[in-house]
Design an enzyme around this catalytic site. Structure first.
Site, PDB file in Angstrom:
ATOM      1  N   LYS A   1     -19.340  -1.430   6.159  1.00 55.69           N
ATOM      2  CA  LYS A   1     -18.672  -0.983   4.973  1.00 55.69           C
ATOM      3  C   LYS A   1     -19.988  -1.911   4.429  1.00 55.69           C
ATOM      4  CE  LYS A   1     -15.100  -4.527   3.177  1.00 55.69           C
ATOM      5  NZ  LYS A   1     -16.339  -4.918   2.983  1.00 55.69           N
TER       6      LYS A   1
ATOM      7  N   LYS B   1     -12.341  -7.685   3.982  1.00 52.49           N
ATOM      8  CA  LYS B   1     -13.212  -8.443   4.262  1.00 52.49           C
ATOM      9  C   LYS B   1     -14.194  -8.680   2.416  1.00 52.49           C
ATOM     10  CE  LYS B   1     -12.772  -8.223   8.503  1.00 52.49           C
ATOM     11  NZ  LYS B   1     -12.382  -9.347   9.221  1.00 52.49           N
ATOM     12  N   ASP B   2     -15.160  -9.552   2.414  1.00 56.05           N
ATOM     13  CA  ASP B   2     -15.960  -9.795   1.206  1.00 56.05           C
ATOM     14  C   ASP B   2     -15.984  -8.357   1.028  1.00 56.05           C
ATOM     15  OD1 ASP B   2     -14.929 -12.565   1.667  1.00 56.05           O
ATOM     16  OD2 ASP B   2     -17.000 -13.546   2.285  1.00 56.05           O
ATOM     17  N   ARG B   3     -16.865  -8.112  -0.838  1.00 58.17           N
ATOM     18  CA  ARG B   3     -17.704  -7.208  -1.149  1.00 58.17           C
ATOM     19  C   ARG B   3     -18.728  -7.488  -0.794  1.00 58.17           C
ATOM     20  NH1 ARG B   3     -16.661  -4.996  -6.787  1.00 58.17           N
ATOM     21  NH2 ARG B   3     -19.141  -3.462  -6.909  1.00 58.17           N
TER      22      ARG B   3
END
Length: 400
Positions: free
Chosen positions: A8, A37-39
């Site tokens: 992503k 997970k981090d954006r």
């Protein structure tokens, strides 16, 4: 279980999994993963789907924004929260400004060899004017109405539909009017208002909070624990330094202690030569943890008392807000750390995040009017790359 890889870009893990569920007409509960997970970044992680056929997921790549799925296989086991051994990071720092490459090498060698203070990253506390840990504090205090207000009230920096909805709440306190103004993606706000809008539940603030998804409810109180931990480790470093243990520090015990105390022991002066700073742990507040037997233990008591909380009395009438607590290392080292310079000419040029330690590609060019640093390393679970970068880039971490 069908196991697959999700790649992503600029998307939240929960939002992506929600979209996958919606597009496949399945419940989000069917899918599970080890952690979020981090954006902000390009991330990959494994996801499992219970009784999901890979064929059902194949078409997602054509219709999902910023998301790709692949690497399908079937496995007897699901991936669950906490099933994570760590994360690999490849980070590019553009427009590098440094006195010399020797200085960059020196700082990164220090990061590799000495490590960094294991702070929780600022993303743990939210980027809005009302940090998540403040909501968490009021949940622990049982101030249900105040917690609801903090979730719904106007926030500095917000604009558009959400800002208008918050302003309507501040002006009218009418949940029936305001609930339709919030976009559905504002999950906590919509859930709370939908409950308060029901007949006879206008002041059922605890009931409204209970309709927020459990992982989000717990995020608030866990953020408060993390906030206190960050403050206490700062106190510990200021008071005793970051290079060696001192008497009263806690370390994980090799075996459970006979007279209570769980899985940690407090160091005596005779123990100090057997341990390093990397062995020292500090507690996230809870009813099942021990506190350092030095000045820092007193500081925990004072800091929690300032918020109206007792570190020895963290049981709550609402069971999920009864926090057992846990232990976290004070200082950690990144693993498998490598770095390289690369040059580029266009400030908007894409610089693919390729980990050359793990690829067969040729090294990048050093030519160009701009320089960037590509840094690769691995961290354990719940360790933050932003905090490692903070050590290298000499950035301050807000404590309040």
């Amino acid at each position: 279980f069908c196991q697959f890889v999700v790649r992503k870009e600029n998307r939240d893990t929960a939002d992506v999994v929600g979209d996958i569920a919606r597009m496949t007409k399945l419940s989000p509960k069917v899918f599970s993963y080890a952690g979020t997970k981090d954006r902000r970044g390009i991330t990959t992680q494994l996801v499992t789907g219970h009784h999901v056929k890979a064929e059902r997921l194949l078409g997602l790549n054509k219709s999902m924004r910023g998301v790709q799925v692949g690497g399908f296989k079937y496995t007897p086991d699901k991936i669950d929260l906490g099933d994570l051994s760590g994360n690999r990071f490849v980070i590019t720092i553009r427009e590098l400004e440094a006195e010399s490459m020797e200085m960059v090498d020196r700082e990164l060698t220090a990061l590799r060899d000495r490590g960094f203070i294991n702070y929780f990253g600022m993303q743990r506390f939210g980027a809005r004017a009302v940090p998540t840990h403040v909501v968490g504090k009021h949940l622990l205090l049982g101030n249900w109405e105040k917690a609801v207000d903090l979730i719904l009230m106007p926030r500095e920096g917000e604009t558009g539909t959400i800002a208008e909805a918050r302003q309507q709440w501040a002006s009218t306190r009418d949940p029936s009017l305001v609930v339709s103004l919030f976009p559905k993606r504002c999950v906590a706000e919509v859930k709370v208002l939908s409950t308060l809008a029901q007949n006879g539940r206008r002041r059922d603030f605890l009931g409204a909070i209970s309709t927020i998804p459990r992982n989000l409810r717990l995020m608030y109180v866990h953020a408060y624990q993390s906030f206190i931990w960050n403050q206490m480790v700062s106190q510990r470093i200021r008071m005793y330094g970051s290079d060696k243990p001192v008497a009263g520090d806690l370390v994980l015990a090799e075996r459970p202690l006979e007279k209570g105390g769980g899985c940690v022991k407090a160091l005596t002066s005779a123990d100090l030569s057997q341990y390093s700073i990397y062995d020292i742990v500090m507690p996230l507040p809870g009813f099942d943890v021990e506190y350092p037997e030095n000045e820092i233990g007193k500081r925990y008591l004072e800091r929690l008392g300032k918020d109206g909380l007792d570190p020895r009395g963290m049981h709550r009438s609402v069971k999920e807000f009864s926090l057992p607590g846990s232990y976290r290392p004070c200082v950690v080292k990144p693993m498998d750390t490598t770095w390289e310079l690369l040059g580029y000419s266009d400030p908007d040029e894409d610089l693919p995040a390729v980990d050359h330690q793990e690829s067969m590609q040729t090294p990048p060019s050093l030519n160009g009017s701009y320089q960037a640093l590509r840094l690769s390393f691995s961290l354990g679970p719940s360790q933050y790359a932003t905090m490692a970068l903070r050590e290298f880039m000499k950035l301050k971490t807000p404590s309040e």
